[in-house]
Design an enzyme around this catalytic site. Sequence first.
Site, PDB file in Angstrom:
ATOM      1  N   SER A 156       0.857  -1.188   0.000  1.00 14.64           N
ATOM      2  CA  SER A 156       0.000   0.000   0.000  1.00 14.64           C
ATOM      3  C   SER A 156       0.891   1.234   0.000  1.00 14.64           C
ATOM      4  CB  SER A 156      -0.865   0.005   1.269  1.00 14.64           C
ATOM      5  OG  SER A 156      -1.477   1.267   1.435  1.00 14.64           O
ATOM      6  N   TYR A 200      -1.114  -0.145  10.397  1.00 14.64           N
ATOM      7  CA  TYR A 200      -1.253  -0.640   9.012  1.00 14.64           C
ATOM      8  C   TYR A 200      -0.061  -0.152   8.177  1.00 14.64           C
ATOM      9  CZ  TYR A 200      -3.229  -1.164   4.302  1.00 14.64           C
ATOM     10  OH  TYR A 200      -3.441  -1.495   2.980  1.00 14.64           O
ATOM     11  N   LYS A 255       2.819  -2.480   6.264  1.00 18.91           N
ATOM     12  CA  LYS A 255       3.099  -2.453   4.826  1.00 18.91           C
ATOM     13  C   LYS A 255       4.546  -2.010   4.568  1.00 18.91           C
ATOM     14  CE  LYS A 255      -0.924  -3.870   3.187  1.00 18.91           C
ATOM     15  NZ  LYS A 255      -1.081  -5.169   2.493  1.00 18.91           N
ATOM     16  N   THR A 287     -13.013  -0.352  -2.423  1.00 18.57           N
ATOM     17  CA  THR A 287     -13.435  -1.641  -1.859  1.00 18.57           C
ATOM     18  C   THR A 287     -14.011  -1.335  -0.482  1.00 18.57           C
ATOM     19  OG1 THR A 287     -11.418  -2.123  -0.618  1.00 18.57           O
ATOM     20  CG2 THR A 287     -11.429  -2.793  -2.929  1.00 18.57           C
TER      21      THR A 287
HETATM   22  N1  LIG Z   1      -8.698  -0.870  -0.680  1.00 16.22           N
HETATM   23  C1  LIG Z   1      -7.681  -0.032  -0.564  1.00 16.22           C
HETATM   24  O1  LIG Z   1      -7.863   1.198  -0.482  1.00 16.22           O
HETATM   25  C2  LIG Z   1      -6.262  -0.571  -0.573  1.00 16.22           C
HETATM   26  C3  LIG Z   1      -5.215   0.324  -0.839  1.00 16.22           C
HETATM   27  C4  LIG Z   1      -3.909  -0.150  -0.852  1.00 16.22           C
HETATM   28  C5  LIG Z   1      -3.652  -1.468  -0.603  1.00 16.22           C
HETATM   29  N2  LIG Z   1      -4.673  -2.324  -0.346  1.00 16.22           N
HETATM   30  C6  LIG Z   1      -4.343  -3.726  -0.090  1.00 16.22           C
HETATM   31  O2  LIG Z   1      -4.979  -4.542  -1.039  1.00 16.22           O
HETATM   32  C7  LIG Z   1      -5.238  -5.824  -0.480  1.00 16.22           C
HETATM   33  C8  LIG Z   1      -6.695  -6.201  -0.704  1.00 16.22           C
HETATM   34  O3  LIG Z   1      -7.498  -5.210  -0.096  1.00 16.22           O
HETATM   35  P1  LIG Z   1      -9.041  -4.953  -0.486  1.00 16.22           P
HETATM   36  O4  LIG Z   1      -9.214  -3.506  -0.537  1.00 16.22           O
HETATM   37  O5  LIG Z   1      -9.450  -5.771  -1.639  1.00 16.22           O
HETATM   38  O6  LIG Z   1      -9.718  -5.478   0.865  1.00 16.22           O
HETATM   39  P2  LIG Z   1     -11.069  -6.282   1.167  1.00 16.22           P
HETATM   40  O7  LIG Z   1     -12.112  -5.943   0.147  1.00 16.22           O
HETATM   41  O8  LIG Z   1     -11.347  -6.051   2.603  1.00 16.22           O
HETATM   42  O9  LIG Z   1     -10.604  -7.790   0.946  1.00 16.22           O
HETATM   43  C9  LIG Z   1      -9.640  -8.346   1.794  1.00 16.22           C
HETATM   44  C10 LIG Z   1      -9.444  -9.786   1.399  1.00 16.22           C
HETATM   45  O10 LIG Z   1      -8.455 -10.348   2.285  1.00 16.22           O
HETATM   46  C11 LIG Z   1      -8.961 -11.548   2.834  1.00 16.22           C
HETATM   47  N3  LIG Z   1      -8.402 -11.767   4.166  1.00 16.22           N
HETATM   48  C12 LIG Z   1      -8.284 -10.886   5.172  1.00 16.22           C
HETATM   49  N4  LIG Z   1      -7.702 -11.469   6.235  1.00 16.22           N
HETATM   50  C13 LIG Z   1      -7.439 -12.754   5.878  1.00 16.22           C
HETATM   51  C14 LIG Z   1      -6.851 -13.856   6.537  1.00 16.22           C
HETATM   52  N5  LIG Z   1      -6.387 -13.766   7.800  1.00 16.22           N
HETATM   53  N6  LIG Z   1      -6.740 -15.024   5.874  1.00 16.22           N
HETATM   54  C15 LIG Z   1      -7.187 -15.132   4.598  1.00 16.22           C
HETATM   55  N7  LIG Z   1      -7.765 -14.126   3.921  1.00 16.22           N
HETATM   56  C16 LIG Z   1      -7.892 -12.956   4.563  1.00 16.22           C
HETATM   57  C17 LIG Z   1     -10.475 -11.377   2.827  1.00 16.22           C
HETATM   58  O11 LIG Z   1     -11.083 -12.644   2.705  1.00 16.22           O
HETATM   59  P3  LIG Z   1     -12.123 -13.274   3.775  1.00 16.22           P
HETATM   60  O12 LIG Z   1     -12.938 -12.149   4.307  1.00 16.22           O
HETATM   61  O13 LIG Z   1     -12.863 -14.283   2.954  1.00 16.22           O
HETATM   62  O14 LIG Z   1     -11.211 -13.893   4.760  1.00 16.22           O
HETATM   63  C18 LIG Z   1     -10.709 -10.597   1.538  1.00 16.22           C
HETATM   64  O15 LIG Z   1     -10.816 -11.474   0.445  1.00 16.22           O
HETATM   65  C19 LIG Z   1      -4.839  -5.727   0.996  1.00 16.22           C
HETATM   66  O16 LIG Z   1      -3.558  -6.281   1.172  1.00 16.22           O
HETATM   67  C20 LIG Z   1      -4.790  -4.216   1.255  1.00 16.22           C
HETATM   68  O17 LIG Z   1      -3.884  -3.901   2.280  1.00 16.22           O
HETATM   69  C21 LIG Z   1      -5.991  -1.906  -0.327  1.00 16.22           C
END
Ligand SMILES: NC(=O)c1ccc[n+]([C@@H]2O[C@H](COP(=O)([O-])OP(=O)(O)OC[C@H]3O[C@@H](n4cnc5c(N)ncnc54)[C@H](OP(=O)(O)O)[C@@H]3O)[C@@H](O)[C@H]2O)c1
Length: 244
Positions: A142, A155, A159, A190
């Site tokens: 991130s 967080y 990262k 998301t």
């Molecule tokens: N959205 C943003 O603004 C943003 C920005 C920068 C980086 N990111 C990064 O992008 C990645 C995905 O984020 P997202 O925005 O798509 O989030 P999200 O919609 O909340 O999805 C998170 C995913 O991670 C899984 N997960 C969480 N904890 C887990 C665990 N202990 N074991 C297995 N699966 C787990 C969840 O699956 P279940 O609920 O089925 O377990 C879900 O599929 C993350 O690494 C986040 O840090 C996000």
Amino acid sequence: MRCVKDKVVVITGASKGIGAAVARIFAAEQARLVLSGRNKARLEKVARSLDLPKNRVTTVVADVSKLVGMRKIISTAYRKYGVVDIFINNAGVGLRDTVINTTEEEYNLMMDTNVKAVFHCFKELLPRMMKQDFGQIINISSLAGRMGVPGLSVYSASKAALNAFSEAVAGEVRNENIKICVLSPGSTETDFGSGLRRRRSRAASGSTVKLTVEEVAEAVLFLARQNRNAFTSMADIRPLITKK
Ligand SMILES: NC(=O)c1ccc[n+]([C@@H]2O[C@H](COP(=O)([O-])OP(=O)(O)OC[C@H]3O[C@@H](n4cnc5c(N)ncnc54)[C@H](OP(=O)(O)O)[C@@H]3O)[C@@H](O)[C@H]2O)c1
């Protein structure tokens, strides 16, 4: 550009958000997929929506923060396909709050999901990739790991740790024909962190312009499609703020 057709691609956190979009883009490229998450119903819904034959997609319900969970994902992939070409550590968790209000349990949750899971992945997967003599691991970090965002301090720390960890390990396996890449997205559309978000810090910075999950997925595909000898180790993706 490298073609990812028939490549075995493992995606953690594929049950929603960025991970589900990454699954869709690799399915469109006719890769063979292993999708993982904890929520079985949501994970299977994503898998069904890809409209792939059963021999080209499999789901694994597992908690990546636990060694047993990571082992389950990797062993399932090898049992089903005999190889892993690309492993995408996308599962992540973020809790928006001040450090004063963050509990030790919440700290551990973020560190275990965002960093320790990748440690388990490296330990379990790299020996297998070294044996097969190729492989790529793409870690979703991130921009918060680059600049330390107030209100997202733990967080951000997780990262930042992931970035340095990935960079160091990339150097350890670079001569083994294994690429370890980090993609750092900016704020993306998301429901990330929504289940955990409690008090929004006044100091927290929040951009109103967000990336779409498809834009992030395209960046992941770009990293996966780089030619054999090309290696983008760190990439950022942020929304362009255009004048009205
Ligand atoms: N959205 C943003 O603004 C943003 C920005 C920068 C980086 N990111 C990064 O992008 C990645 C995905 O984020 P997202 O925005 O798509 O989030 P999200 O919609 O909340 O999805 C998170 C995913 O991670 C899984 N997960 C969480 N904890 C887990 C665990 N202990 N074991 C297995 N699966 C787990 C969840 O699956 P279940 O609920 O089925 O377990 C879900 O599929 C993350 O690494 C986040 O840090 C996000």
